[in-house]
Design an enzyme around this catalytic site. Structure first.
Site, short mmCIF file in Angstrom:
data_model
loop_
_atom_site.label_atom_id
_atom_site.label_comp_id
_atom_site.label_asym_id
_atom_site.label_seq_id
_atom_site.Cartn_x
_atom_site.Cartn_y
_atom_site.Cartn_z
N ASP A 1 55.15 -2.73 41.97
CA ASP A 1 56.24 -2.74 43.12
C ASP A 1 55.12 -2.90 44.13
OD1 ASP A 1 59.16 -1.77 42.94
OD2 ASP A 1 58.58 -0.94 44.71
N GLU B 1 69.10 -7.28 41.60
CA GLU B 1 69.74 -7.83 40.51
C GLU B 1 70.37 -9.17 41.94
OE1 GLU B 1 69.85 -7.41 38.10
OE2 GLU B 1 71.76 -8.24 37.30
N HIS C 1 67.33 -6.55 27.46
CA HIS C 1 67.83 -5.50 28.37
C HIS C 1 68.10 -4.40 28.06
CE1 HIS C 1 72.96 -4.81 29.27
NE2 HIS C 1 71.46 -4.17 30.54
N ASN D 1 77.99 -4.31 27.99
CA ASN D 1 78.26 -4.06 29.29
C ASN D 1 80.38 -4.42 29.24
OD1 ASN D 1 76.36 -2.29 30.11
ND2 ASN D 1 75.16 -3.92 31.80
#
Ligand code: COA
Length: 692
Positions: free
Chosen positions: A344, A399, A447, A497
């Site tokens: 990160d 995203e 996912h 989803n």
């Protein structure tokens, strides 16, 4: 003295008699990776035991020749073949007869346990006079039948109660949880838990000098007293009712009832145990839960296929993005044995990842030594040095298609030539992301669902460029993470989803109409959902719900309710901010009871559930998943959809496609276009007509 037993040859059992006249029955179920108690296995055992009854040896050991364990229970695949309750009863009574033979043989009997010892496997062990289990992390004992909608039926309820006393025995049967060899020893379910190198010696010495059976201490025994049982049963029924409704899950209630009524009379309890299991077994709940087990096996097989076809197993995993998802994925991969690096841009973020991982490991592993070795496998990697050695790279950053593309441009040249590149995107088409790659075929969607440590499903997303080989590799990787891989195509929302969103939106519309939030949630829970849609939205985070809804609304006929947008604009994002639809106190929503004379709309449940079902039909039409069974598996394991109903497509077929279709048409007339039956209904209506 020779018992003559070794003259017999069986397909599933290997027999051995040693110089001390101990007979060893090794179960090695033919053509199977795992031992289960099929009818054929029991038939052979019955024959062997009948023989040994006539000529008892000095001792009898039952053990397994399979590496992965002792016995994983009765053969679940045979459970779907019963045409009637009497047929099921017959099979169960037969199992009881075999175990009674084992129990009454005139010599010390011993079960030597390693690996899985579940259900009928533990029941068989309990029918032996002694039990020794290997003290290793792989050894798991348990009576998980309740998860299949039944309870032990081969005398296991009686024998577990006798061995461990009612509180422990009922607890393990009601929860279906599995436990280690040491825990089993503490619970008196095994006599010794010993390391592998001592197993055989321990068995021999126990048979040479069979110890006296220690009776249950009086304080455990007394709980079986007929005057105390109704009180204990009442308490247990109350705690079961908090978790599972009787109408949906009858097995735990039947078990408590069995104990309360018949615990004074061993013979009668055995008879009634068989009747109770036979009744449950032919019921809808058990048949649907067995279906869920089979669906789970289908998904596992997808992963195993990938494992078989892959030459080199991955070892190093590099995760990019230390947010909640990325961090939790990295922590989970390390827990499953991978060497993991997490990258990160900020030190603080990486610090939080390690802190969360520590919390997870402490909960799961308990022992400091195990926690620290697992933490050693999780390496914070600010500059991304470990990227170059990774076999699997998982992207879990913000995203945004542009930012992800930029990252891919940067990392691809540094990756190993054959490394698999996975993205955890939940909404961006893989084709868009793959545009910037030199090798677009290496990109597959992986996912995960939130919380990563709890949700058993991973959608394996195949983009137009992803090769079959890489999809298989990703499936195998998911399986190696103890997760179920569900293959889906790259389309907005994938399966889970996309199906969940109309249901959540309908719940918000109901709230806008003034239906109390608590009532909406209760209706969904009544149907069998693990949590109501409003609470779910608050738990996931309303900002995330809104984002997914906005993305899906570009391609689907859904309009995002104003109330959702308003809450997000106000910064009321749900559980994480302490306020969403509900206010939260100590992480729990405060649910205000509806007015006493409030009457909910009669079609409330239909509105919620049928929007989901309609969307599953649409996904099948679009080819998002290959089959109705895979759709059911995805929705059950991805959303917790009422497992006892066997999945949305099974529910639809069970209720009747025509009937559900008509209901949708009525809802369309009442509430508008969003209930219009999808164009994909036709084959299901025709199939039903064809079936008569
Ligand atoms: N009946 C029939 N088949 C069973 C079985 C059972 N009770 N338990 C396992 N199997 C089969 C699986 O279907 C699979 O078969 P396959 O190789 O032909 O695909 C094989 O055994 C291995 O099982 P799998 O689930 O892939 O392995 P795993 O290591 O992931 O999990 C268990 C092993 C035992 C934990 C898991 O299979 C399980 O929970 N089984 C059911 C246990 C149970 O409920 N027993 C009580 C029955 S009343």
């Amino acid at each position: 003295m020779d018992t003559g037993i070794t003259d017999k040859t069986y397909q599933h059992w290997h027999l051995e008699q040693d110089e001390e006249n101990f007979v060893w029955l090794h179960l090695d179920k033919a053509d199977s990776s795992t031992n289960t108690l099929s009818e054929a296995v029991l038939t052979e055992l019955e024959d062997a035991l009948n023989h040994l009854h006539r000529q008892p040896p000095h001792g009898l050991v039952i053990c397994s020749a399979k590496k992965n364990g002792f016995i994983a229970g009765a053969d679940i695949r045979e459970f779907t073949h019963f045409e009637s309750q009497p047929a099921a009863l017959d099979a169960i009574q037969r199992g009881q007869r075999v175990f009674n033979l084992l129990e009454t043989i005139d010599c010390p009997t011993l079960a030597l346990i390693h690996g899985y010892c579940l259900g009928g496997g533990l029941e068989m062990a309990l029918a032996c006079r002694y039990r020794i289990a290997e003290d290793s992390p792989e050894t798991r004992l348990g009576l998980p039948e309740v998860r299949l909608g039944i309870h032990p039926g081969f005398g296991g309820t009686v024998r577990a109660l006798e061995a461990a006393g009612p509180l422990i025995a009922l607890n393990i049967m009601l929860t279906g949880r599995s436990f280690s060899a040491r825990a089993a020893k503490k619970m008196r379910l095994v006599h010794y838990a010993v390391p592998q190198r001592h197993l055989l010696n321990a068995a021999r010495s126990m048979l040479r000098n069979p110890p006296k059976q220690a009776p249950l201490p009086w304080w455990l025994k007394i709980l079986n007293h007929r005057l105390l049982r109704p009180w204990i049963a009442k308490y247990m029924l109350r705690s079961v009712a908090k978790k599972a409704a009787r109408a949906h899950y009858p097995a735990p209630y039947a078990l408590i009832d069995l104990w309360q009524r018949y615990a004074d009379d061993r013979e009668q309890m055995l008879r009634e145990e068989a009747v109770s299991v036979a009744n449950l077994l032919v019921g809808k709940t058990a048949q649907n839960l067995i279906r869920v087990f089979n669906l789970q096996e289908t998904l596992k097989e997808r992963g195993r296929k990938g494992e078989r076809e892959q030459e080199n197993k991955p070892k190093y995993v590099h995760v990019i993005g230390g947010g909640v998802m990325g961090g939790d994925i990295a922590a989970w991969c390390a827990l499953q044995g991978y060497q993991v690096s997490i990258q990160d841009r900020e030190h603080e973020t990486l610090g939080r990842v390690i802190q969360r991982a520590f919390g997870l490991y402490r909960k799961r592993l308990k022992k400091p030594r195990l926690i620290s070795t697992t933490l050693d496998r999780l390496m914070p990697d600010l500059p991304g040095h470990a990227l170059a050695r990774a076999d699997v790279v998982i992207e879990a950053i913000f995203e945004d298609a542009g930012i992800k593309q930029q990252l891919f441009r940067e990392i691809e040249p540094q990756m190993k030539a054959d490394a698999l590149l996975c993205t955890n995107t939940s909404s961006i088409p893989l084709e868009t992301l793959a545009e910037v790659l030199e090798k677009p075929e290496r990109l597959v969607g992986l996912h995960f669902f939130n919380p990563v440590a709890k949700m058993p499903l991973i959608e394996i997303v195949r983009g137009q460029n992803s090769t079959e080989e890489n999809v298989q590799r990703a499936s195998a990787f998911a399986k190696s993470l103890s997760r179920l891989p569900l293959p889906v195509t790259s389309s907005p929302g994938f399966l889970v989803n996309r199906v969940l969103m109309p249901y959540l939106i309908e719940a918000v519309i109901l709230a806008e109409e003034g239906v109390p939030l608590k009532v909406i949630d209760e209706e969904a829970v009544d149907f069998g959902m693990p949590m109501g849609p409003i609470e779910l939205a608050d738990t996931v985070g309303l900002d995330i719900c809104l984002k997914v809804a906005d993305i899906l609304s570009q391609n689907m006929d859904i309009s995002v309710p104003e109330r959702l947008r308003t809450l997000v604009d106000r910064g009321q994002l749900g559980k994480k901010t302490g306020q969403g639809f509900y206010s939260f106190k100590k992480g729990k929503p405060i649910k205000t009871a509806a007015n006493k004379d409030y009457i909910p709309p009669v079609d409330l449940q239909e509105r919620l559930i049928l929007r989901m079902v309609n969307e599953v039909i649409a996904c099948l039409r679009d080819g998002v998943v290959e089959t109705a069974d895979l759709a059911d598996a995805g929705i059950i394991f991805g959303t917790g959809f009422a497992p006892f109903r066997g999945g949305p497509m099974h529910y639809l077929q069970d209720r009747g496609a025509q009937q559900v279709y008509k209901m949708l048409e009525q809802l369309q007339q009442r509430y508008g276009q969003r209930f219009a039956p999808d164009a994909g209904w036709q084959p299901w209506l025709e199939q039903e007509e064809g079936n008569g």
